[in-house]
Design a protein around this motif. Sequence first.
Motif, PDB file in Angstrom:
ATOM      1  N   LEU A  91      36.389  52.083  52.362  1.00  0.00           N
ATOM      2  CA  LEU A  91      35.852  51.698  51.158  1.00  0.00           C
ATOM      3  C   LEU A  91      35.901  50.055  50.847  1.00  0.00           C
ATOM      4  O   LEU A  91      35.236  49.431  50.418  1.00  0.00           O
ATOM      5  CB  LEU A  91      36.385  52.399  49.926  1.00  0.00           C
ATOM      6  CG  LEU A  91      36.006  51.860  48.673  1.00  0.00           C
ATOM      7  CD1 LEU A  91      34.553  52.194  48.458  1.00  0.00           C
ATOM      8  CD2 LEU A  91      36.974  52.530  47.683  1.00  0.00           C
ATOM      9  N   PHE A  92      37.403  49.730  51.490  1.00  0.00           N
ATOM     10  CA  PHE A  92      37.526  48.021  51.361  1.00  0.00           C
ATOM     11  C   PHE A  92      36.618  47.638  52.128  1.00  0.00           C
ATOM     12  O   PHE A  92      35.949  46.401  51.538  1.00  0.00           O
ATOM     13  CB  PHE A  92      38.894  47.962  51.903  1.00  0.00           C
ATOM     14  CG  PHE A  92      39.107  46.425  51.938  1.00  0.00           C
ATOM     15  CD1 PHE A  92      39.693  45.746  50.754  1.00  0.00           C
ATOM     16  CD2 PHE A  92      38.942  45.685  53.120  1.00  0.00           C
ATOM     17  CE1 PHE A  92      39.810  44.569  50.570  1.00  0.00           C
ATOM     18  CE2 PHE A  92      39.090  44.171  53.075  1.00  0.00           C
ATOM     19  CZ  PHE A  92      39.581  43.642  51.870  1.00  0.00           C
ATOM     20  N   GLU A  93      36.123  47.915  53.191  1.00  0.00           N
ATOM     21  CA  GLU A  93      35.275  47.122  54.130  1.00  0.00           C
ATOM     22  C   GLU A  93      33.787  46.991  53.281  1.00  0.00           C
ATOM     23  O   GLU A  93      33.092  45.989  53.421  1.00  0.00           O
ATOM     24  CB  GLU A  93      35.067  47.814  55.518  1.00  0.00           C
ATOM     25  CG  GLU A  93      36.278  47.305  56.303  1.00  0.00           C
ATOM     26  CD  GLU A  93      36.344  48.024  57.831  1.00  0.00           C
ATOM     27  OE1 GLU A  93      36.858  47.503  58.599  1.00  0.00           O
ATOM     28  OE2 GLU A  93      35.795  49.105  57.690  1.00  0.00           O
ATOM     29  N   SER A  94      33.578  48.238  52.789  1.00  0.00           N
ATOM     30  CA  SER A  94      32.135  48.151  52.149  1.00  0.00           C
ATOM     31  C   SER A  94      32.078  47.587  50.756  1.00  0.00           C
ATOM     32  O   SER A  94      31.119  46.870  50.781  1.00  0.00           O
ATOM     33  CB  SER A  94      31.751  49.760  51.732  1.00  0.00           C
ATOM     34  OG  SER A  94      30.418  49.887  51.337  1.00  0.00           O
ATOM     35  N   ILE A  95      33.054  47.456  50.104  1.00  0.00           N
ATOM     36  CA  ILE A  95      33.191  46.394  48.925  1.00  0.00           C
ATOM     37  C   ILE A  95      33.054  45.237  49.481  1.00  0.00           C
ATOM     38  O   ILE A  95      32.594  44.248  48.664  1.00  0.00           O
ATOM     39  CB  ILE A  95      34.171  46.834  48.001  1.00  0.00           C
ATOM     40  CG1 ILE A  95      33.869  48.113  47.244  1.00  0.00           C
ATOM     41  CG2 ILE A  95      34.361  46.056  47.061  1.00  0.00           C
ATOM     42  CD1 ILE A  95      35.185  48.992  46.636  1.00  0.00           C
ATOM     43  N   ALA A  96      34.076  44.634  50.302  1.00  0.00           N
ATOM     44  CA  ALA A  96      34.274  43.380  50.789  1.00  0.00           C
ATOM     45  C   ALA A  96      32.933  42.868  51.141  1.00  0.00           C
ATOM     46  O   ALA A  96      32.530  41.724  51.111  1.00  0.00           O
ATOM     47  CB  ALA A  96      35.040  43.117  51.682  1.00  0.00           C
ATOM     48  N   ALA A  97      31.994  43.484  51.878  1.00  0.00           N
ATOM     49  CA  ALA A  97      30.767  43.090  52.508  1.00  0.00           C
ATOM     50  C   ALA A  97      29.602  43.179  51.283  1.00  0.00           C
ATOM     51  O   ALA A  97      28.717  42.236  51.454  1.00  0.00           O
ATOM     52  CB  ALA A  97      30.139  44.167  53.333  1.00  0.00           C
TER      53      ALA A  97
END
Length: 220
Positions: A49-55
Motif C-alpha cells: 500500500l505504501f508503494e501504491s500511495i507513494a506513486a
Amino acid sequence: MSVRIHPSILAADFAHLADDLERIRTADLIHFDVMDYHFVPNLSFGMPLFESIAANSPLPLDVHLMISDPLRWAPGYAEAGAESVTFHAEATESPAQVAKAIRAAGARVGLALKPGTDVDDYLELLPEIDMVLVMTVEPGFGGQAFMPETMPKLARLREAVDASGLEVRVQVDGGIDERTISIAAENGADTFVAGSSVFGAESAADQIALLRETATAHRH
C-alpha cells in the motif's frame, strides 16, 4: 520552524482513498502508520500500500513504524520513497544504528516515544535524528483522546532541542484537533499529526488551515 500539518491516513476512507488524498493536498506531508500486531495490538498497512500511495500521492510521505525490529524494515521504506521514517525507541536496543540505516537509505529520521517513555534517556541522540515524535496517546489505534499528562515531556524536549541549536522537529501524534493543538503548540510542538479531525471534517482543507493557524498563534 514553521508549523507543519501531517494528516494521518489511518482515518481516511479507504474505499475512496484517492479522493481523500486530494482533499488533503494543502497539508505538508501524509502520515502513514505501519503496525505489525506485535509492537502494538493492531495491524495496519505495509509496503504494497505504501508503494501504491507513494506513486500517486500529491504530498511526500511521513512513515511511522509501530513495529518490532525496525532495523530490518525501516530502510526499505526510505528506499521506497518515504520523505521521513520514524521508528520507536522502545522497539530497539540500538536506536543510533537504526537512525544511521534510515539516513543511509535516503530518508530523514524520526524517533518516536510512547507516553510513558522518558525523553531524557534519548536526548543524546538528537544529533542523529531530524524529528522526535512524542505520542500523545498510546500507539496502536486512531481516534483516541489526547493525553495532557504528556505535555511536561514535550516541553522538556522543546527545551533540549532549543538548547542544542539543532534543526530537529518536534512532532505530536494522538487526539490532535483544533482544541488540543493549541496545548501542544504552547508546549513546544511544531509538527502535528491529525487524523479524525481532518478526514472527519466537511472540508479537510479548511480544517488543515484552522489547525495551522491555531498552532501558529499558540507557539512561543
